[in-house]
Design a protein around this motif. Structure first.
Motif, PDB file in Angstrom:
ATOM      1  N   TYR A  12       0.835  -1.204   0.000  1.00  0.00           N
ATOM      2  CA  TYR A  12       0.000   0.000   0.000  1.00  0.00           C
ATOM      3  C   TYR A  12       0.867   1.249   0.000  1.00  0.00           C
ATOM      4  CZ  TYR A  12       0.747   0.442   5.096  1.00  0.00           C
ATOM      5  OH  TYR A  12       1.288   0.579   6.359  1.00  0.00           O
ATOM      6  N   TYR A 105      -4.041   0.184  -2.514  1.00  0.00           N
ATOM      7  CA  TYR A 105      -3.398  -1.027  -2.000  1.00  0.00           C
ATOM      8  C   TYR A 105      -3.601  -2.169  -2.987  1.00  0.00           C
ATOM      9  CZ  TYR A 105      -7.931  -3.010  -0.787  1.00  0.00           C
ATOM     10  OH  TYR A 105      -9.200  -3.532  -0.859  1.00  0.00           O
ATOM     11  N   GLU A 106      -2.737  -3.171  -2.867  1.00  0.00           N
ATOM     12  CA  GLU A 106      -2.870  -4.409  -3.633  1.00  0.00           C
ATOM     13  C   GLU A 106      -2.577  -5.580  -2.709  1.00  0.00           C
ATOM     14  OE1 GLU A 106       0.057  -2.480  -5.091  1.00  0.00           O
ATOM     15  OE2 GLU A 106      -1.475  -1.106  -5.800  1.00  0.00           O
ATOM     16  N   TYR A 108      -1.411  -9.661  -3.170  1.00  0.00           N
ATOM     17  CA  TYR A 108      -0.964 -10.685  -4.106  1.00  0.00           C
ATOM     18  C   TYR A 108      -0.830 -12.009  -3.375  1.00  0.00           C
ATOM     19  CZ  TYR A 108       0.624  -6.549  -6.639  1.00  0.00           C
ATOM     20  OH  TYR A 108       0.684  -5.331  -7.271  1.00  0.00           O
TER      21      TYR A 108
END
Length: 113
Positions: A12, A105-106, A108
């Motif tokens: 993020y 944000y991501e 994974y």
């Protein structure tokens, strides 16, 4: 045979003034804990950079003004979440602690190898 929990990377961006508050929130939710004998906690990597955005007409920006291009010193933070439940709790905590109305944000899923 014990089951292995999936690992996720949470990434993020946050203005530097809110960096410590957001890290405390995600760590309290269980992010940043590495499994193993070392029992490491509150692990992350942060790098500084410049973010930019232009708030739209319906925005209520924390920083900047509607319609004006804004540049902000931000940190990009990366951390590990072990288990989907931890990843979800960390994201929820991040959204509550982060000052922006739209949190960048991501998440994974990390592959085992």
């Amino acid at each position: 045979m014990a089951s292995v929990l999936a690992r996720y990377k949470l990434v993020y961006r946050v203005p530097t003034a809110a960096l410590e508050v957001t890290k405390a929130a995600i760590f309290a939710a269980g992010a940043g804990r590495y499994p193993g004998a070392g029992n490491y906690t509150e692990v992350c990597f942060a790098v500084l950079g410049t973010g930019q955005f232009r708030p739209g007409d319906a925005a209520n920006p924390h920083i900047g003004k509607v319609g004006e291009l804004e540049h902000v010193e931000e940190a990009r933070v990366e951390t590990l979440c072990v288990g989907e439940d931890v990843a979800r709790k960390a994201v929820a905590a991040l959204k509550k602690a982060h000052p922006y109305e739209e949190v960048a944000y991501e998440v994974y899923k990390l592959e085992d190898f």
